[in-house]
Design a protein around this motif. Sequence first.
Motif, short mmCIF file in Angstrom:
data_model
loop_
_atom_site.label_atom_id
_atom_site.label_comp_id
_atom_site.label_asym_id
_atom_site.label_seq_id
_atom_site.Cartn_x
_atom_site.Cartn_y
_atom_site.Cartn_z
N ILE A 141 -67.38 0.42 -43.26
CA ILE A 141 -67.82 1.70 -42.68
C ILE A 141 -69.03 2.19 -43.45
O ILE A 141 -68.97 2.33 -44.67
CB ILE A 141 -66.68 2.74 -42.75
CG1 ILE A 141 -65.51 2.29 -41.87
CG2 ILE A 141 -67.18 4.11 -42.33
CD1 ILE A 141 -64.30 3.19 -41.97
N PRO A 142 -70.15 2.42 -42.78
CA PRO A 142 -71.35 2.85 -43.50
C PRO A 142 -71.21 4.27 -44.05
O PRO A 142 -70.45 5.08 -43.52
CB PRO A 142 -72.44 2.78 -42.42
CG PRO A 142 -71.72 2.93 -41.14
CD PRO A 142 -70.37 2.31 -41.33
N LEU A 143 -71.95 4.53 -45.10
CA LEU A 143 -72.09 5.85 -45.73
C LEU A 143 -70.84 6.32 -46.48
O LEU A 143 -70.93 7.14 -47.39
CB LEU A 143 -72.48 6.93 -44.71
CG LEU A 143 -73.74 6.64 -43.87
CD1 LEU A 143 -73.95 7.74 -42.85
CD2 LEU A 143 -74.95 6.50 -44.76
N ALA A 144 -69.65 5.82 -46.11
CA ALA A 144 -68.42 6.31 -46.74
C ALA A 144 -68.27 5.79 -48.17
O ALA A 144 -67.68 6.47 -49.02
CB ALA A 144 -67.20 5.89 -45.92
N ASN A 145 -68.77 4.57 -48.45
CA ASN A 145 -68.74 3.99 -49.79
C ASN A 145 -67.34 3.98 -50.39
O ASN A 145 -67.12 4.43 -51.51
CB ASN A 145 -69.70 4.74 -50.72
CG ASN A 145 -71.14 4.46 -50.36
OD1 ASN A 145 -71.46 3.39 -49.85
ND2 ASN A 145 -72.00 5.42 -50.60
N MET A 146 -66.39 3.47 -49.64
CA MET A 146 -65.01 3.47 -50.12
C MET A 146 -64.73 2.38 -51.14
O MET A 146 -63.65 2.35 -51.73
CB MET A 146 -64.05 3.32 -48.93
CG MET A 146 -63.79 4.63 -48.23
SD MET A 146 -62.53 4.52 -46.96
CE MET A 146 -63.52 4.03 -45.57
N THR A 147 -65.66 1.44 -51.34
CA THR A 147 -65.42 0.37 -52.32
C THR A 147 -65.94 0.73 -53.71
O THR A 147 -65.80 -0.07 -54.63
CB THR A 147 -66.09 -0.93 -51.85
OG1 THR A 147 -67.50 -0.70 -51.72
CG2 THR A 147 -65.54 -1.38 -50.50
N GLY A 148 -66.55 1.87 -53.86
CA GLY A 148 -67.06 2.29 -55.16
C GLY A 148 -65.95 2.61 -56.14
O GLY A 148 -64.78 2.69 -55.77
N PRO A 149 -66.30 2.81 -57.41
CA PRO A 149 -65.27 3.08 -58.43
C PRO A 149 -64.39 4.28 -58.11
O PRO A 149 -63.22 4.29 -58.48
CB PRO A 149 -66.10 3.33 -59.69
CG PRO A 149 -67.41 2.66 -59.44
CD PRO A 149 -67.66 2.76 -57.97
N ASP A 150 -64.95 5.26 -57.43
CA ASP A 150 -64.17 6.45 -57.09
C ASP A 150 -63.73 6.46 -55.64
O ASP A 150 -63.16 7.45 -55.16
CB ASP A 150 -65.00 7.71 -57.38
CG ASP A 150 -65.34 7.83 -58.86
OD1 ASP A 150 -64.50 7.45 -59.68
OD2 ASP A 150 -66.46 8.28 -59.17
#
Length: 445
Positions: A124-133
């Motif tokens: 999913i773009p923009l959501a960045n759910m794979t980041g550290p937080d």
Amino acid sequence: MKRGLIAALLLFFALFAAQASASEHQPAAHSIEKSVETEHTASHDKGMWELLTSFYRTTGIYAFTNPKEGVVNGEGEEVSKFHQSWGRVIMIGITLILFYLAIAKGFEPLLLIPIGFGGLLANIPLANMTGPDGFLGVIYAAGIHNEFFPLLIFMGVGAMTDFGPMLANPKTALLGGAAQFGIFGTLVGAAALSQYTPLFDFSLQDCAAISIIGGADGPTSIFIASKLAPDLLGAIAVAAYSYMALVPVIQPPIMKALTSKAERVIVMKQQRKVHRLEKLFLPLIVLGLSILLLPESTPLIGAFAFGNFAKESGVVDRLSDTMQNALINIVTILLGLGVGSKLAAEKFLVGDTLGILILGLVAFAVGTAAGVLMAKLMNRLSSEPINPLIGAAGVSAVPMAARVVNRVGMDEKPGNILLMHAMGPNVAGVIGSAVAAGVLISIFN
């Protein structure tokens, strides 16, 4: 009289002047008011347009159709234009295929649905759910990156495993060992390809981590990849779990190609009853041998032995039940979502991942073939008939591989139940893959 007339004239002129002044100022005031209203309307229209434009730029439609240079994901890594647009579309299509296989075909839905949904969220773009937080990033860091979830899975698998079939027919353990040939065969082949061809550029540690996919053991694959090839952990985990889930698709053609109709309909003798003490001591013996010979494998073997020992002790049913059900279900959800987070387009649609998928598939196919061929050899040398199909269960996808063997055997000869016979090599395969991991870590770490 004269003064009154003059006062009346002055009053008249005053009223006239006031009226004239009022008449002069009224259009100007109206003009100003209209001007202010016009400006306000223009300002209002412009604000709404900007709001709509700003909203549109935050939508997924805009992100998919307007990729930009310099865009980074939640982990701060730059994402190419292809991965922002078509790459994500391709990966979403792949996750939908996983849903189809899980729901319509029934191929290991417990694995494919969490993995597929994790992959869907990761793209999913923009959501960045794979980041550290991010949602997926937190799950990945909590239990996959630090090898914690694989150990919990092994604990639950141990609590669900019955060593009875292997103890009743110990020679079937050889089939579990033979299936591990796929691991070491692929290791040698991958190292040779990397050394002598431009196809791959993997180090020996990378090749060792990739080859463990041949054991069809997801937790073990994650465990060894985190030690030998952390950079490839995501791709190896995805490949291992994908092939585990696709056991019903990959194995039957190999099994049928290497056996004849006469071999596939062999009926095996009923197994003897195993004493409870045999089951109770076996996990302790396995753990003791691991401690003495391969301490590197003891985290996996230890978790597995603990789960099995708790089950066979018969006095901690609540703990055993928790490991078999609640714990393993929770960890499976988290593990699946965490693995799915590595299905993000910028991580999955790269050359290394495709190479890992190919080498992993080779390893899995060779492991299956080696088990079947070993069973054919044993059938020729043994006085008791052995159905060669059970050799395919030597890979450690428990109990999927055993169920596939049983299904193929039933298709050839209805009523020929091979499930318990296949569980012997299947259980041996779990231990075999953990031992193989220990050997690889000892050599290459």
